[in-house]
Design an enzyme around this catalytic site. Structure first.
Site, PDB file in Angstrom:
ATOM      1  CG  HIS A   1      -0.350   0.150   2.655  1.00 45.36           C
ATOM      2  ND1 HIS A   1      -0.085   1.358   3.307  1.00 45.36           N
ATOM      3  CD2 HIS A   1      -0.158  -0.806   3.373  1.00 45.36           C
ATOM      4  CE1 HIS A   1       0.316   1.294   4.460  1.00 45.36           C
ATOM      5  NE2 HIS A   1       0.413  -0.217   4.727  1.00 45.36           N
TER       6      HIS A   1
ATOM      7  CG  ASP B   1      -2.581   4.168   2.834  1.00 48.51           C
ATOM      8  OD1 ASP B   1      -2.311   3.397   2.468  1.00 48.51           O
ATOM      9  OD2 ASP B   1      -3.377   4.456   3.995  1.00 48.51           O
TER      10      ASP B   1
ATOM     11  CG  ASP C   1       3.049   0.349   7.418  1.00 49.84           C
ATOM     12  OD1 ASP C   1       2.752  -0.098   6.531  1.00 49.84           O
ATOM     13  OD2 ASP C   1       2.547   0.300   8.650  1.00 49.84           O
TER      14      ASP C   1
ATOM     15  CD  GLU D   1      -3.175  -1.205   5.551  1.00 51.98           C
ATOM     16  OE1 GLU D   1      -2.999  -2.452   5.996  1.00 51.98           O
ATOM     17  OE2 GLU D   1      -2.532  -0.480   5.826  1.00 51.98           O
ATOM     18  CD  GLU D   2      -1.220   2.213   7.817  1.00 52.55           C
ATOM     19  OE1 GLU D   2      -1.685   1.851   8.627  1.00 52.55           O
ATOM     20  OE2 GLU D   2       0.234   1.985   7.480  1.00 52.55           O
TER      21      GLU D   2
ATOM     22  CG  ASP E   1       1.235  -3.669   5.054  1.00 51.21           C
ATOM     23  OD1 ASP E   1       2.048  -2.919   5.643  1.00 51.21           O
ATOM     24  OD2 ASP E   1       0.210  -3.478   5.398  1.00 51.21           O
TER      25      ASP E   1
ATOM     26  CG  HIS F   1       1.306   2.846  12.228  1.00 53.62           C
ATOM     27  ND1 HIS F   1       0.048   2.334  12.603  1.00 53.62           N
ATOM     28  CD2 HIS F   1       1.803   2.455  11.150  1.00 53.62           C
ATOM     29  CE1 HIS F   1      -0.538   1.716  11.437  1.00 53.62           C
ATOM     30  NE2 HIS F   1       0.709   1.718  10.457  1.00 53.62           N
TER      31      HIS F   1
END
Length: 368
Positions: A76, A78, A106, A139-140, A163, A344
């Site tokens: 992904h 984003d 990520d 995705e997030e 991922d 994150h």
């Protein structure tokens, strides 16, 4: 066989393209450009319009020269916040940032690895399997990109989603489903000093319900957490309304539903006891997936890992990913690590060694 300098340069360029969730357009445009430069016909969609994103999913198909069904290679584009203005820093073979932003490994480490493998296949004309290349948005924010795409454009029925955090070689063969709980407790307002007995405190009702709940780690397959309990009133007013938002995750569907029902009952019992009203919605955000360790797709990754010199291992996932949505649509997924750590957070890092190994793994999977 991979070009390590090119791979690193590509990754560093990708992470400096702002692409927080719902702002993926620039990253999508770059990927379309890079795929077309390799000779691919590229498909995009309008999935972003469904959830307020300016971006789009990107798909290309690699026609194979080796017989076999196509495999989906997915990552992904984003990122979470703070993901704008990323300035990567390299020290002792580890890529990080100045601490003001995430790194965006990520999941741009997965994207860079897939792109490098495709580049090597094209420039060296290597024999290869058929593959769907899928780069998703949103995705997030709850896998909204893949939820809103037309999966009929995808030919493969097995997916390798790059991922996961941890050293390359880790394979997540299962992941939990998630139910979000949105509840509003409605009591009765009154003056807290003059007539408190005439009120029904929504905060007190919520507290009674929460006190009866089993929370956090329920068992090895099931977790739950309350993220919001909100009621903002002056101290001289008995609060009429309280908002409650929670989640339940489990790799077992029966346990997932049972825990959500348990939490709903605790709130309902408290409301009934104190004369309040409960408005509640249980929303299944995604379902679990589970692939056996002896599945041929898992064993294929094991063999590739051994060929490139990394140690394969299977593990159980604790979070959601595009894999969960694919499972709902009859696609068998596994999630593979790209080497990213502390995702994150502004302390996120990625070893260059892992970035290289991830690209080597993708290349080996595509060519064997």
């Amino acid at each position: 066989m991979i070009n390590e300098k090119r791979l690193l340069d590509t990754f560093l360029e990708y992470v400096q393209i702002d692409s927080e969730t719902k702002n993926e357009k620039a990253m999508g445009e770059r990927l379309v450009q890079d795929l077309k430069a390799l000779g691919f016909e590229v498909q995009t969609d309008r999935a972003g319009e469904a959830f307020g994103s300016n971006g789009f999913n990107v798909h290309a198909f690699l026609e194979g020269t080796i017989p076999g069904d196509p495999t989906i290679f997915c990552a992904h584009m984003d990122t979470v916040a703070p993901g704008n203005g990323i300035r990567p820093v390299i020290k002792d073979g580890i890529i990080g940032t100045d601490g003001s932003t995430i790194l965006a490994g990520d999941d741009k480490s997965g994207i860079a690895a897939i792109m490098e493998a495709l580049t090597v296949i094209k420039e060296k004309d290597l024999p290869h399997r058929s593959a769907d290349i899928l780069f998703t948005i949103g995705e997030e924010g709850g896998m909204n990109g893949v939820k809103n795409m037309d999966l009929s454009m995808i030919k493969g029925k097995e997916a390798m989603v790059f991922d996961a955090s941890g050293d390359v070689g880790k394979i997540l063969t299962c992941g939990p489903g998630q139910i979000k709980i949105f509840a509003t407790i409605i009591g009765r307002s009154s003056h807290a000093g003059l007539a408190p007995e005439e009120g029904i405190s929504a905060i007190q009702v919520a507290a009674k319900g929460i006190a009866k709940m089993n929370l956090l780690r329920i068992d090895e397959e099931t977790t739950c957490n309350i993220g919001t309990l909100k009621a903002e009133y002056a101290t001289n007013i008995v609060p009429e309304k309280a908002e409650f938002v929670a989640e339940v995750r489990s790799r077992n569907l029966d346990k997932l539903n049972a825990q959500a029902a348990h939490m709903q009952k605790c709130l309902q019992d408290a409301c009934d006891e104190m004369g309040a009203k409960l408005e509640i919605e249980l929303k299944t955000n995604y379902v679990s997936f589970n692939v056996a360790n002896d599945d041929p797709m898992v064993q294929r990754v094991f063999e590739s890992c051994k060929r490139i010199g990394c140690e394969p291992m299977t593990a159980k996932g604790g979070g959601g990913s595009d894999a969960n949505v694919m499972a709902l649509h009859g696609i068998k997924p596994i999630v593979l690590s790209t080497g990213m750590t502390k995702v994150h957070t502004t302390g996120e890092t990625l070893k260059i060694e892992n970035l290289n190994k991830c690209a080597e793994l993708v290349l080996d999977l595509m060519t064997h």
